[in-house]
Design a protein around this motif. Structure first.
Motif, short mmCIF file in Angstrom:
data_model
loop_
_atom_site.label_atom_id
_atom_site.label_comp_id
_atom_site.label_asym_id
_atom_site.label_seq_id
_atom_site.Cartn_x
_atom_site.Cartn_y
_atom_site.Cartn_z
N SER A 1 -10.97 8.84 4.91
CA SER A 1 -9.61 8.37 5.18
C SER A 1 -9.51 7.82 6.60
CB SER A 1 -8.60 9.50 5.00
OG SER A 1 -7.32 9.10 5.45
N ALA A 2 -9.44 6.49 6.71
CA ALA A 2 -9.27 5.87 8.03
C ALA A 2 -7.94 6.27 8.64
CB ALA A 2 -9.36 4.35 7.89
N ALA A 3 -6.90 6.46 7.81
CA ALA A 3 -5.59 6.85 8.32
C ALA A 3 -5.64 8.25 8.94
CB ALA A 3 -4.56 6.81 7.19
N ALA A 4 -6.40 9.16 8.32
CA ALA A 4 -6.50 10.51 8.86
C ALA A 4 -7.26 10.51 10.18
CB ALA A 4 -7.20 11.42 7.85
N VAL A 5 -8.31 9.70 10.28
CA VAL A 5 -9.05 9.58 11.54
C VAL A 5 -8.13 9.02 12.62
CG1 VAL A 5 -10.95 8.43 12.72
CG2 VAL A 5 -11.28 9.32 10.40
N ARG A 6 -7.36 7.98 12.27
CA ARG A 6 -6.45 7.37 13.23
C ARG A 6 -5.40 8.37 13.71
NH1 ARG A 6 -7.15 3.89 16.74
NH2 ARG A 6 -6.13 5.46 18.01
N ALA A 7 -4.87 9.17 12.79
CA ALA A 7 -3.87 10.17 13.15
C ALA A 7 -4.46 11.22 14.08
CB ALA A 7 -3.32 10.83 11.89
N PHE A 8 -5.69 11.62 13.82
CA PHE A 8 -6.36 12.60 14.68
C PHE A 8 -6.56 12.04 16.09
CE2 PHE A 8 -10.34 14.24 16.50
CZ PHE A 8 -10.04 15.59 16.55
N ALA B 1 -11.58 10.10 22.48
CA ALA B 1 -11.02 10.66 21.26
C ALA B 1 -11.70 10.10 20.02
CB ALA B 1 -9.52 10.39 21.20
N ALA B 2 -12.05 8.82 20.06
CA ALA B 2 -12.69 8.18 18.91
C ALA B 2 -14.08 8.74 18.63
CB ALA B 2 -12.75 6.67 19.13
N ARG B 3 -14.72 9.35 19.65
CA ARG B 3 -16.07 9.89 19.46
C ARG B 3 -16.07 11.29 18.86
NH1 ARG B 3 -19.29 10.69 24.24
NH2 ARG B 3 -17.38 11.12 25.40
N LEU B 4 -14.90 11.94 18.78
CA LEU B 4 -14.88 13.36 18.50
C LEU B 4 -14.84 13.75 17.02
CD1 LEU B 4 -12.58 14.59 21.41
CD2 LEU B 4 -15.07 14.68 21.23
N PRO B 5 -14.08 13.09 16.16
CA PRO B 5 -14.07 13.56 14.78
C PRO B 5 -15.41 13.33 14.08
CG PRO B 5 -12.85 11.51 14.96
CD PRO B 5 -13.16 11.94 16.36
N VAL B 6 -15.82 14.30 13.28
CA VAL B 6 -17.03 14.17 12.46
C VAL B 6 -16.61 13.50 11.15
CG1 VAL B 6 -18.88 15.41 11.29
CG2 VAL B 6 -18.03 16.22 13.51
N THR B 7 -17.29 12.44 10.77
CA THR B 7 -16.91 11.67 9.59
C THR B 7 -18.15 11.37 8.75
OG1 THR B 7 -17.15 9.56 10.77
CG2 THR B 7 -14.97 10.59 10.81
N GLY B 8 -17.88 10.86 7.54
CA GLY B 8 -18.98 10.39 6.70
C GLY B 8 -19.36 11.35 5.59
N ASP C 1 -4.91 9.57 17.53
CA ASP C 1 -3.60 9.39 18.17
C ASP C 1 -3.06 10.72 18.69
OD1 ASP C 1 -3.69 6.70 17.65
OD2 ASP C 1 -2.37 6.77 15.91
N ASN C 2 -3.29 11.79 17.95
CA ASN C 2 -2.83 13.10 18.37
C ASN C 2 -3.52 13.53 19.67
OD1 ASN C 2 -1.42 15.76 17.78
ND2 ASN C 2 -3.54 16.44 17.81
N LEU C 3 -4.83 13.32 19.76
CA LEU C 3 -5.55 13.68 20.98
C LEU C 3 -5.08 12.85 22.17
CD1 LEU C 3 -9.26 14.16 19.84
CD2 LEU C 3 -7.55 15.90 20.35
N VAL C 4 -4.83 11.58 21.93
CA VAL C 4 -4.40 10.70 23.01
C VAL C 4 -2.98 11.04 23.45
CG1 VAL C 4 -3.88 8.31 23.65
CG2 VAL C 4 -5.95 8.83 22.33
N GLY C 5 -2.08 11.20 22.48
CA GLY C 5 -0.67 11.38 22.80
C GLY C 5 -0.31 12.77 23.29
N LEU C 6 -0.89 13.80 22.68
CA LEU C 6 -0.50 15.17 23.00
C LEU C 6 -1.42 15.84 24.02
CD1 LEU C 6 0.54 16.60 19.51
CD2 LEU C 6 2.01 15.68 21.32
N HIS C 7 -2.67 15.41 24.09
CA HIS C 7 -3.63 16.11 24.94
C HIS C 7 -4.18 15.24 26.07
CE1 HIS C 7 -3.66 19.57 22.21
NE2 HIS C 7 -3.68 18.68 21.22
N GLY C 8 -3.75 14.00 26.14
CA GLY C 8 -4.15 13.14 27.26
C GLY C 8 -5.59 12.70 27.24
N VAL C 9 -6.24 12.78 26.07
CA VAL C 9 -7.63 12.33 25.96
C VAL C 9 -7.64 10.81 25.89
CG1 VAL C 9 -9.72 12.45 24.54
CG2 VAL C 9 -8.24 14.46 24.77
#
Length: 298
Positions: free
Chosen positions: A222-229, A244-251, A231-239
C-alpha cells in the motif's frame, strides 16, 4: 548459512484500539519469537491499552511465544508496581517476559498528568527504577525510596531491553540492561550507533548489550499506507522527509529478508516490526516467511 534473529511483531487491533488476542496464538503458530505490545497511553481519547494487562491475557492464549513490552514507560509507573506486575506475568506465562523499558514519549499528556508522573528528570527516574527492578522481581529485599520491600512469590528477572536512540539511552542500556532497543533507525545509521555502543561499554567496563531494533512494516504494497507513515514521522516527530522515507520496511518476503539481514549486519540480534496499513494476517505471514528465509539462507 542462515542468520538467527529474534523476530517479533505486535497484535492487530479493532477500530476502538482493542488488540485481537486470538492473533497471539496465530503468531505463535507462524513461528514468531515474540508478540509485542507498545505503551501508548495518552488519555486524550486516542486508543491505547495497558501493555502488561494485554500481555497477561496473551499469556493465557499461548504457550511458547515471548511476551514483550515495546517499550514500557518507566517514569510513568512506581517501580514496586512494575515489579509486582512483571513478577506476576512471569509466573502466569512460565517465564516468557521480555521487558522493553525506557523513558517513554509524550510526557505532559493528560494520562501522564492524571497519573501524577514527573515531567522532568525522567532519565534519573528511569535509572532509579532499572537499578532495583530485577532485585524486586527476584524477591530480594530491596530499598525503595527508603522503604524496605520484598515481593513474593519470587520470579526470574526478565531480560531488560533499554529503549531510546540517544547517547544517554545507550549508556543506560550498558549500565542496567541486557539489551539496547533503538527504534526507527536505518541499518546504516544503526551500524554507527553499534560502534558507539561498544565504545561506551568499554569505557564503563561493562558487557556490550545485544541490539534489538524496533520499526514499522508496510508489507501489503500500500503506497498510501507508506505515505501516511512518512507524513506522520515528518509532521509529528520532526523527522526529515528523506530520513522518514528510509525507515518503513516494505516489500515481499525476499525484500523483507534482505532488510532484516541488513540489520543483522549492522549488529542487531532482534527486530520487532509493527505492521501498518491493513491486511494484517497477510503481512504477518509475509514477515514470518521472510524470517524463515533469513534463518535458512534460502
Amino acid at each position: 548459512m542462515g542468520i538467527r534473529m529474534r523476530i517479533s511483531t505486535s497484535l492487530p487491533a479493532d477500530d476502538a484500539g482493542v488488540p485481537d488476542l486470538a492473533m497471539a496464538q496465530h503468531l505463535e503458530d507462524l513461528g514468531f519469537d515474540g508478540v509485542s505490545v507498545p505503551d501508548l497511553l495518552f488519555g486524550d481519547g486516542t486508543p491505547g491499552v495497558e501493555p502488561l494487562a494485554v500481555l497477561a491475557a496473551a499469556a493465557g492464549r499461548t504457550s511458547r511465544i515471548g511476551l514483550e513490552t515495546g517499550v514500557l514507560s518507566l517514569p510513568l509507573r512506581p517501580v514496586a508496581l512494575v515489579a509486582a506486575q512483571v513478577q506476576a506475568l512471569q509466573h502466569l506465562s512460565g517465564g516468557r517476559v521480555v521487558l522493553g523499558a525506557g523513558l517513554g514519549g509524550f510526557p505532559g499528556s493528560p494520562f501522564w498528568r492524571a497519573a501524577g508522573a514527573p515531567l522532568s528528570e525522567r532519565g534519573r527516574r528511569a535509572d532509579d527504577v532499572l537499578a532495583v527492578l530485577p532485585r524486586l522481581v527476584r524477591g530480594e529485599p530491596t530499598d525503595v525510596d527508603g522503604e524496605p520491600v520484598t515481593l513474593a512469590p519470587a520470579a526470574a528477572a526478565p531480560p531488560i531491553l533499554v529503549g531510546g536512540n540517544s547517547e544517554a539511552a545507550m549508556r543506560r542500556a550498558v549500565l542496567y540492561g541486557d539489551g539496547w532497543a533503538p527504534s526507527l533507525i536505518a541499518p546504516a545509521d544503526l551500524a554507527a550507533k553499534a560502534d558507539r555502543l561498544r565504545e561506551i561499554a568499554a569505557e564503563l567496563g561493562r558487557p556490550v548489550p545485544e541490539i534489538s531494533v524496533g520499526g514499522h512494516g508496510v508489507l501489503n504494497g500500500s503506497a498510501a499506507a507508506v505515505r501516511a507513515f512518512v507524513d506522520n514521522l515528518v509532521g509529528l516527530h520532526g523527522v526529515s522527509e528523506e530520513e522518514a522515507a528510509r525507515l518503513p520496511v516494505t516489500g515481499g518476503p525476499d525484500r523483507v529478508a534482505e532488510r532484516l539481514a541488513a540489520y543483522a549486519d549492522a549488529g542487531a540480534r532482534a527486530v520487532t516490526l509493527s505492521l501498518d496499513g491493513g491486511s494484517w494476517p497477510a503481512q504477518a505471514e509475509t514477515l514470518a516467511e521472510a524470517a524463515s528465509r533469513l534463518r535458512t539462507g534460502r
